[in-house]
Design an enzyme around this catalytic site. Structure first.
Site, PDB file in Angstrom:
ATOM      1  N   ASP A  84      63.516  -8.367 -22.184  1.00  0.00           N
ATOM      2  CA  ASP A  84      62.219  -7.743 -22.456  1.00  0.00           C
ATOM      3  C   ASP A  84      62.366  -6.627 -23.472  1.00  0.00           C
ATOM      4  O   ASP A  84      63.314  -5.828 -23.403  1.00  0.00           O
ATOM      5  CB  ASP A  84      61.643  -7.178 -21.146  1.00  0.00           C
ATOM      6  CG  ASP A  84      60.140  -7.023 -21.201  1.00  0.00           C
ATOM      7  OD1 ASP A  84      59.576  -7.167 -22.308  1.00  0.00           O
ATOM      8  OD2 ASP A  84      59.527  -6.750 -20.166  1.00  0.00           O
ATOM      9  N   LYS A 108      53.137   4.785 -17.235  1.00  0.00           N
ATOM     10  CA  LYS A 108      53.692   3.669 -18.002  1.00  0.00           C
ATOM     11  C   LYS A 108      52.629   2.880 -18.742  1.00  0.00           C
ATOM     12  O   LYS A 108      52.751   2.634 -19.953  1.00  0.00           O
ATOM     13  CB  LYS A 108      54.470   2.735 -17.068  1.00  0.00           C
ATOM     14  CG  LYS A 108      55.030   1.515 -17.802  1.00  0.00           C
ATOM     15  CD  LYS A 108      55.796   0.577 -16.888  1.00  0.00           C
ATOM     16  CE  LYS A 108      56.268  -0.650 -17.670  1.00  0.00           C
ATOM     17  NZ  LYS A 108      57.022  -1.600 -16.826  1.00  0.00           N
ATOM     18  N   ASP A 123      56.381 -10.366 -25.866  1.00  0.00           N
ATOM     19  CA  ASP A 123      57.598  -9.653 -26.247  1.00  0.00           C
ATOM     20  C   ASP A 123      58.673  -9.767 -25.170  1.00  0.00           C
ATOM     21  O   ASP A 123      59.577  -8.937 -25.101  1.00  0.00           O
ATOM     22  CB  ASP A 123      57.293  -8.180 -26.538  1.00  0.00           C
ATOM     23  CG  ASP A 123      56.691  -7.467 -25.339  1.00  0.00           C
ATOM     24  OD1 ASP A 123      56.298  -8.144 -24.377  1.00  0.00           O
ATOM     25  OD2 ASP A 123      56.592  -6.221 -25.373  1.00  0.00           O
TER      26      ASP A 123
END
Length: 1294
Positions: free
Chosen positions: A981, A1050, A1209
Site C-alpha cells: 500500500d 487519518k 494505490d
C-alpha cells in the site's frame, strides 16, 4: 384571419407584441375585426376550442381612427414605462439570462417522445411589424408629446453630459486607455472594468448606471485611493505575454490528439443534440422492428420542414440509406443523396458505403454508375481505403461493397488498418519497441478449457439474466416459508398474465398512430423484443425492490437499461456477429492457453491481428448507438406506469378477516430528498411481508453482475472490449454525458491505457471456499456487526406505533415518539440494505465457488480503474476481499513466507512505526495465536477478530498455517494475494511534483530505517497545539485530552490532498469521535470544529510545496472556467480528461406517470461551474497521476510475467513476486515524475486556452486573457529533492 391563428397569437405573444401586431394590421388592412373585438373585450385567457371563442368574443367594430388613437396612447405609455424601468433598474446590474427550463412532452398514453419536441417555454420571436406602421406610431407619438416624455428626455440628456464628463476625467487619469488588473495569483479582487469597456458598444443606460455608481462611491469615500500598481498589468507583464504568444504560435502541439486540441467539443447534450440523438435511436428502432414505412415517412416529414432539419445530420439519413441499400433500390438511395444535399449536408463515409453496397447487390450494375460514385467520393476527400478502414459493416455489407469496387478495380485488396504506434507517449516507447526480454504470462488452463468457458459465458450473456441459489436457501424450510413461496409463485403467474395483456393493449394503441405523423412515440421501442421479455423485465424489478421503496427515476432507468441491453444483444445476433466472434476468440485464446507456444505480443495486438485475418462478414465493433438518457427514462416510466396500474393482489390474501378487494402492490407517491420533491415507488406491506417470510431460494441478476467465466475480450478501442455481447463503456460517466466519448474519439492512441486495462482484466480468480463457508454460517446465524456480517431483519428494531391524534400525549411526547419512529425506520432501511448487499455478494461467490473467473475492467473520467461487475469484486469490503484468491498458484520461494507474515501484521493494524524486520519478528513471536486462529476461528482464542481487516487476517492465518505445515515452505504453492500500500499516495505525488524534501521525507519517498507515518506526525502536532491551548484555559482543548490519536485524524489527512473542505473534514472527525464511547457526546461538534482547524494548520506547515501547487491548480481552473471553458488535460499516458461540471439546467420530462424535473449538470452548452471546476481540479489531477502510475506498473509487471491487480494505490501480487513488483513500482514512479509534468500541463493549458487571445485592448476579455496566460505560464518552483532516492525507499509502498 383564421381562428386557429388567433389562438396561436393569444397563447404565444405577450400583450405588447399582440397590440403591436394588431396595430400594424389595423393601419395596413383596415383592422382585423376579430383582433379588435378580442382587444376590446380584454379576454385574459382563451381556451383552445374555436366554439368557446365564438361564445366569448364580440365582433363589434370600432372606427379606424379611434382604434389608431387608442393604440398610439398605449404605445406611448409602454415606452414611458419601459424607460422608467431602465431608470429604476439597480445600478451596476448585469444582464443575466435565466436558464431556460426545457419541457419535454409525453402524453398520458405515452404517445410522444420528449426530446423530439420544442421546449414549451421557449420565448416566441417578436412578431414582424411593418415599417410603415411603426413610422405612423412614431410620428403620432412625436406630434403628441406628454409631460412624462419631456421629463425623461431631459433626464437622458443630463445623464449623457455626466457620462461624457466622467469619461473625459478617466481618460485624463489613464491616457493609455487600459486598466491594470491583478497579477495572477496575487488577489481575488474583481477587476475594475471602468476604462476597459468600449463605450460605443455599451448600452447608454448601463453606462449611466455605472457612472452614477462610480460617482456615488466617490461621494461615500472621498479618501478612497486609485487602484494600486499590483492591480495593473505592467509593461513587463505585457512583454512576457508577447513572448508567450510568439512561443505558442511556433510550438507544435505534442499531445495525442493534437490535431483536434483546439476544436471545441461538439457534445450532444444541448436541445438540438438531444433531439438528434432521439431521432437517430428512434429510426434505428423502427428499422430493427421492421417498420420501414414509419421510419421513411418520419424522415421525409422532418426533412420537409426547414425548422426541423437542424436536428438532422448525415448519419440520420444514412440509417435509411442502409435500409434501401440492402434492398438494392438504387433510386431510393439516389433520392436520399439529394435530400442530404438539399439539407446543406455532405455525404460521409457511411453514405458512400451504403451506395456502394446497393450497387454491389444489383445483379447487373453498370460500371459507369460505380465509377461516378467513386469519383464523387474522391472529390469529397474519401478514399476506398477509408471506406474499408472506418466503416462498421453488418451482415455481408463488406462483401457487397468490395464486389462493387472490383467492377472498376478488379485487383483491389482492402488495406489493413494503420499502425499508430509511432505516436506513443515517451514514457512507454521502450516498453513497446524493446520486447526481447519480455515474458508475458499464460493462464493455467488449456485451449479446450477456455473454449468451453467461452460457450458458457456466451450462453449467459445471450439470456441477459442469470438465476442463482441464495445462500439463505441452506436454512430449513418451515411450513410458513413453503406457504409464502407457493403464494408468490401463484401471484407471479397472475401478474405476468395481467402485465402481458396491458402491455399488448398499450402497444396496439400506440401502433394505431398515423405512420405519417412527424412526432415520435414509444411504439418502436416496444417492438424490439418479444412481449414476454418486457414482462419478465418488469417482474424482475419487483423482486429486487427494497421494502422502503425506490425513487421513480432509479427504477425507470434500470428498466430502460435492461431493455436496451437485450436489444443490443439481439442486434448482434441478427447481424451475425456472434459466429465471427467465436472464430476470432478461438484463435485469440492460443495466446493465453498454457498448452500453446509462447507469444511475444500483447492481448490487444493479438486480437487485432486475428481480426485482420478474418476480414469478411460483419464488423465486431457493433453499429448500435447508445440510447439517449431521456429515451431510457421515458421507456422505463412507461413500463412502471403499467406495473402500478395493473399489478394487484387480494387484500385478504394473508388475513381472511379483511374484506376482499383488489389492491395495487405498488404505490406511486412523493417524498422529499434534499429539499426536493421526488417521485417514489413503494411496495405494499402485504408484498413486503410475503417476500420476507418466503425467504426465496433463488436470486435473479443481470448477466453483467456475475464475473466472467472466460477471459474478457481485450479492449481494442473506446467502443469495443470487456464482455462478449453485453454493452459496456470504456469510460464511466454521468447518465446522459457524452463529452468523454467525444474526447476519446479524437484521441489518436490509447494503446497504453487499453493494454493496462486488459492486463488487469486477464487476472484469473477463484474462491477461498473454507473461508466462504465460515462467513455463510455466521450470515445464516444472526450475523455479527463486529465482523461486518449484517444481521437479518428479524433483529431489526420494532417500529413503535402511536396515534398522533391521541390527546393523552403532550406535544413534547408526540415529538419524541415521532422521532423514535423515524429513527427506527431509518435503522430498518439501513439494515435491509446492508443485509441484501451481503446476501448478493455471498450468493454470487457461492455460485462460482468451483469456477475460475475474471473481472473485466473499465475506468472513470480521471483514469482510475474499476471492475465492471458491481457487487462482487476485489474493490469491495474486507469480507469480499478475504474470499478471493489468485487462480494461478506460485511457490513461496525463499522470502514468500516472510512476506505473508509481514502482510498479516499489516492487516492487523499493528506495528505501523516498526521496520519490516520488526514486524516479521513480531509475527514469529505470535505464531501460536496465528495457528490457533487458523485451526479454531470461531471456537479458539479469536485473536484475528481484533484486526483492522479481520476476515483478510483470518485468511492470511490459514495460508501461513498451511505453508508452515508443508514439507518445504519454499515450495508451497500459494494463491494468496499480498498487498503493498502507498504511504498517503496523494501526498507522495504532490511531494514528487514539488521536489519537496520535507514532504518527501514525511511520506516515505526517502529511505529511512523505520517508516514515517504522516498520520501519526500530524496527530502528534495537533496534540501539541491542543496542549498549548489547554494551558491557556481553552475548554474544548482540555476536554480533548487523551482522545487525539492517529485514527481520529487519518481520514482527514488522507483526503485533504484530494480537495476535502474544512466542512467535510469536520464531518470526518466528528464520525471518528462518535465512535469513541468515552468521549462526551455534547462536545462532539465543538471538538470536531476545533480539530479540523488544527489539522489544516499542521498540514500547511508540513507541506508548503504541496500547498503552492494546489493553489496554482485551483487558481488556474478558476480563471479557465471564468473565461467560459471547462478544464481539460492529458495524462502522461495520453488519456484525455475533461471535468464535466457545468451550471445545472432543468429539463422537464412529462412522462406517463409523473412529470420529472431532471437536473442536468453536464450540458456543455451551459457555462462551467467555476466553484466545482476549481475545487475538483487539484484532486482530479492527482487521481489521474496515481492512475498513470498504476497503469505503468501494470504494464511492466505484465512484461515480467507477474500476476498484478490493484485497488487504486494498493498493489497486489503473489508472495513470491512482491520484491519484483516493488522494484517495478518504484522505477515507474521515478520515470513518471522525471517527466516535466507541471511544465507540460502548463504548455497544454496555454495551447488550449490562450492560443486565441482577444486583440482589442478595449474589450474586457483583453485583460482577463492575459491574466490567465501569465498565471498558466508561472509554474510553481520546485525544490531539490532527488527522485532517484525513491528507488531505495523501503517504505514507499509497503
Amino acid at each position: 384571419m383564421s381562428l386557429l391563428r388567433v389562438c396561436a397569437f393569444v397563447k404565444c405573444l405577450n400583450r405588447r407584441r399582440f397590440l403591436e401586431k394588431c396595430t400594424s394590421r389595423a393601419l395596413l388592412t383596415d383592422c382585423c375585426q376579430l383582433c379588435l373585438s378580442m382587444k376590446n373585450t380584454a379576454v385574459k385567457r382563451l381556451p383552445d376550442t374555436h366554439l368557446h371563442i365564438r361564445r366569448n368574443v364580440s365582433f363589434s367594430v370600432r372606427k379606424t381612427d379611434d382604434a389608431k388613437k387608442r393604440v398610439v396612447k398605449q404605445s406611448q405609455l409602454l415606452d414611458v414605462l419601459e424607460a422608467r424601468i431602465q431608470q429604476l433598474q439597480p445600478e451596476g446590474l448585469l444582464d443575466v439570462q435565466k436558464a431556460s427550463v426545457e419541457f419535454l412532452h409525453a402524453t398520458s398514453s405515452g404517445m410522444h417522445i420528449s426530446a423530439a419536441r420544442t421546449p414549451t417555454n421557449t420565448l416566441p420571436k417578436r412578431p414582424d411589424v411593418s415599417k410603415s406602421a411603426l413610422n405612423v406610431i412614431r410620428e403620432s407619438s412625436k406630434s403628441q408629446p406628454t409631460r412624462w416624455m419631456e421629463k425623461l428626455t431631459l433626464e437622458k440628456k443630463s445623464k449623457m453630459k455626466k457620462r461624457q464628463h466622467l469619461g473625459e476625467k478617466l481618460q485624463k487619469k489613464h491616457p493609455g486607455g487600459k486598466g491594470n488588473p491583478n497579477l495572477p495569483g496575487t488577489s481575488y479582487k474583481k477587476i475594475s472594468t471602468t476604462v476597459l469597456i468600449d463605450d460605443s458598444n455599451v448600452n447608454p443606460s448601463a453606462q449611466n448606471a455605472k457612472s452614477q455608481k462610480a460617482s456615488k462611491g466617490k461621494r461615500k469615500d472621498p479618501k478612497k485611493k486609485p487602484p494600486s500598481v499590483t492591480n495593473q498589468v505592467t509593461d513587463e507583464d505585457l512583454a512576457q505575454v508577447e513572448e508567450l504568444e510568439k512561443r505558442l504560435t511556433q510550438q507544435v502541439n505534442p499531445w495525442s490528439y493534437s490535431n483536434l486540441a483546439d476544436q471545441p467539443l461538439q457534445a450532444k447534450e444541448g436541445a438540438v443534440g438531444n433531439i438528434r440523438s432521439c431521432i437517430f435511436s428512434w429510426l434505428e428502432a423502427c428499422v430493427f422492428a421492421g417498420d420501414i414505412r414509419r421510419a421513411n415517412n418520419f424522415l421525409f416529414s422532418q426533412h420537409r420542414l426547414r425548422s426541423r432539419r437542424a436536428a438532422l445530420d448525415t448519419d440520420v439519413y444514412n440509417i435509411m440509406l442502409r435500409v434501401w441499400a440492402k434492398k438494392g433500390t438504387l433510386n431510393w438511395v439516389g433520392r436520399l443523396f439529394l435530400l442530404i444535399e438539399e439539407a446543406g449536408l455532405r455525404p460521409n463515409i457511411g453514405s458512400y458505403c451504403a451506395a456502394l453496397e446497393c450497387m454491389g447487390r444489383i445483379t447487373y450494375c453498370s460500371p459507369q454508375i460505380v465509377s461516378r460514385c467513386l469519383n464523387q467520393m474522391e472529390e469529397d476527400g474519401i478514399s476506398i481505403d477509408d471506406i474499408f478502414r472506418h466503416s462498421v459493416f453488418q451482415l455481408d455489407e463488406r462483401d457487397m461493397v468490395l464486389k462493387a469496387v472490383r467492377l472498376i478495380h478488379p485487383d483491389y485488396q482492402p488495406a489493413s488498418k494503420l499502425n499508430t504506434s509511432e505516436s506513443l507517449p515517451s514514457l512507454v516507447q521502450d516498453f513497446y519497441t524493446k520486447r526481447d526480454d519480455h515474458q508475458y504470462p499464460k493462464l493455467d488452463l488449456t485451449h479446450d478449457e477456455l473454449q468451453k468457458r467461452f460457450q458458457l459465458q456466451l450462453k449467459m450473456e445471450q439470456a441477459c439474466t442469470v438465476t442463482i441459489d441464495s445462500v439463505e436457501a441452506a436454512k430449513p424450510i418451515t411450513e410458513n416459508m413453503a406457504k409464502m413461496r407457493a403464494l408468490l409463485l401463484e401471484q407471479r403467474a397472475q401478474w405476468h398474465k395481467a402485465l402481458l395483456q396491458a402491455f399488448r393493449e398499450g402497444k396496439m394503441n400506440l401502433g394505431k398512430t398515423n405512420s405519417n405523423d412527424s412526432r415520435l412515440n414509444l411504439y418502436p421501442y416496444l417492438c424490439l423484443l418479444g412481449d414476454n421479455s418486457y414482462v419478465d423485465i418488469m417482474l424482475q424489478s419487483i423482486s429486487s425492490m427494497p421494502p422502503s421503496g425506490e425513487s421513480l427515476v432509479t427504477l425507470a432507468k434500470d428498466l430502460g437499461c435492461r431493455v436496451y441491453t437485450k436489444y443490443s444483444v439481439q442486434q448482434k445476433y441478427r447481424n451475425q456477429m456472434v459466429e465471427k466472434l467465436g472464430n476470432i476468440y478461438n484463435a485469440y485464446t492460443s495466446l493465453l492457453a498454457k498448452d500453446t507456444k509462447a507469444y511475444n505480443i500483447l492481448p490487444r495486438e493479438e486480437w487485432c491481428k486475428v481480426e485482420a485475418e478474418h476480414p469478411s462478414g460483419p464488423t465486431l465493433l457493433g453499429s448500435e448507438s447508445s440510447w439517449p438518457y431521456i429515451i431510457t427514462l421515458e421507456l422505463g416510466t412507461y413500463l412502471l406506469d403499467l406495473m402500478v396500474k395493473n399489478l394487484k393482489i387480494n387484500s385478504d390474501i394473508l388475513n381472511s378477516a379483511y374484506d376482499r378487494k383488489r389492491i395495487p402492490i405498488l404505490y406511486h407517491m412523493y417524498t422529499f430528498r434534499s429539499n426536493r420533491q421526488v417521485g417514489f415507488i413503494k411496495p405494499h406491506p402485504i408484498l413486503i411481508q410475503m417476500q420476507q417470510e418466503a425467504m426465496e431460494s433463488k436470486l435473479t441478476f443481470d448477466s453483467s453482475v456475475i464475473p466472467m467465466y472466460c477471459p474478457p475480450v481485450p479492449w481494442t478501442s473506446a467502443k469495443f472490449g470487456a464482455y462478449l455481447l453485453t454493452p459496456v463503456k470504456l469510460m464511466r460517466s454521468v447518465d446522459g454525458a457524452t463529452q468523454h466519448e467525444e474526447l476519446l474519439k479524437r484521441c489518436q492512441n490509447l494503446h497504453p491505457v487499453l493494454d493496462s486495462l486488459n492486463q488487469l482484466g486477464n487476472c484469473a480468480w477463484r474462491i477461498n471456499k473454507p473461508l466462504l463457508d465460515i462467513i455463510i454460517s455466521i450470515f445464516n446465524n444472526l450475523g455479527d456487526d463486529k465482523l461486518d456480517i449484517p444481521p437479518p431483519m428479524s433483529e431489526a428494531p420494532k417500529i413503535p406505533l402511536f396515534n398522533p391524534q391521541d390527546t393523552s400525549y403532550t406535544a413534547t411526547e408526540k415529538a419524541h415518539m415521532k422521532r423514535d419512529v423515524i429513527n427506527a425506520r431509518k435503522k430498518c432501511s439501513e439494515m435491509h440494505s446492508l443485509r441484501m448487499d451481503a446476501l448478493y455478494k455471498l450468493s454470487i461467490a457461492n455460485h462460482i465457488r468451483d469456477e475460475v473467473f475474471w473481472f473485466p475492467h473499465n475506468m472513470d473520467f480521471r483514469g482510475r480503474t474499476y471492475p465492471c461487475p458491481p457487487y462482487f469484486n476485489h474493490l469491495g469490503s474486507d469480507v469480499t476481499r478475504s474470499i478471493l484468491l489468485f487462480a494461478e498458484g506460485k511457490p513461496l520461494g525463499p522470502k514468500g513466507l516472510d512476506w505473508l507474515k509481514i502482510h498479516l501484521v499489516n492487516l492487523m493494524g499493528l506495528k505501523k512505526r516498526s521496520s519490516l524486520q520488526g514486524r516479521l519478528e513480531y509475527a514469529n513471536s505470535i505464531m501460536e495465536v496465528i495457528l490457533d486462529s487458523a485451526d479454531y476461528p470461531l471456537n479458539g482464542k479469536k485473536w484475528w477478530m481484533n484486526a483492522d481487516e479481520p476476515w483478510q487476517a483470518l485468511a492470511c492465518c490459514m495460508e501461513i498455517a498451511n505453508a508452515v505445515r508443508s514439507p518445504d515452505p519454499t515450495q508451497f504453492v500459494s494463491h494468496f494475494p499480498v498487498h503493498q500500500d502507498g504511504s498517503c499516495n496523494g501526498l507522495q505525488h504532490y511531494a514528487a511534483l514539488g521536489r519537496d524534501i520535507i514532504g518527501a521525507t514525511s511520506v516515505n519517498l526517502m529511505s529511512c530505517d523505520v517508516p514515517q507515518d504522516v498520520y501519526s506526525v500530524v496527530a502528534q502536532q495537533v496534540e501539541e497545539f491542543r496542549a498549548r491551548d489547554a494551558e491557556c484555559g481553552l475548554k474544548i482543548a482540555q476536554v480533548l485530552e487523551g482522545f487525539i490519536n492517529r485514527k481520529v485524524v487519518k481520514q482527514t489527512v488522507m483526503t485533504v490532498v484530494y480537495g476535502v473542505t474544512r466542512y467535510g473534514g469536520r464531518l470526518q472527525i466528528e464520525k471518528r469521535l462518535k465512535e469513541i464511547d468515552e468521549f462526551p457526546k455534547e462536545y462532539v461538534w465543538e471538538a470536531s470544529n476545533y480539530l479540523v482547524r488544527q489539522v489544516f494548520s499542521g498540514l500547511k506547515e508540513m507541506f508548503t510545496g504541496t500547498r503552492e501547487i494546489q493553489d496554482w491548480l485551483t487558481e488556474s481552473a478558476r480563471l479557465i472556467s471564468k473565461a467560459g471553458h471547462t478544464v481539460q488535460w492529458v495524462t502522461p499516458l495520453g488519456l484525455p480528461i475533461i471535468q464535466p461540471y457545468h451550471h445545472t439546467r432543468n429539463q422537464m420530462l412529462r412522462s406517463v406517470i409523473q412529470h420529472i424535473n431532471l437536473q442536468i449538470s453536464h450540458d456543455t452548452k451551459q457555462r462551467p461551474d467555476t466553484v466545482k471546476q476549481k475545487n475538483a481540479f487539484p484532486p482530479n489531477f492527482i487521481h489521474s497521476l496515481d492512475s498513470t502510475h498504476m497503469m505503468l506498473t501494470a504494464l511492466h509487471c505484465h512484461s515480467f510475467g507477474l500476476t498484478f491487480v490493484s485497488v487504486h494505490d494498493c498493489f497486489w501480487t503473489h508472495a513470491l513476486t512482491v520484491d519484483t513488483m516493488n522494484k517495478v513500482c518504484r522505477e515507474q514512479f521515478v520515470a513518471l515524475h522525471n517527466q516535466p509534468i507541471l511544465q507540460e500541463l502548463s504548455d497544454f493549458l496555454l495551447h488550449k486556452y490562450c492560443s486565441r487571445l482577444t486583440a482589442d485592448s478595449k474589450n474586457k476579455k483583453y485583460v482577463e486573457d492575459r491574466r490567465l496566460m501569465l498565471l498558466l505560464a508561472r509554474v510553481p518552483q520546485t525544490g531539490d529533492f532527488d527522485l532517484n532516492l525513491v528507488k531505495e525507499s523501503t517504505y514507499f509502498f509497503s
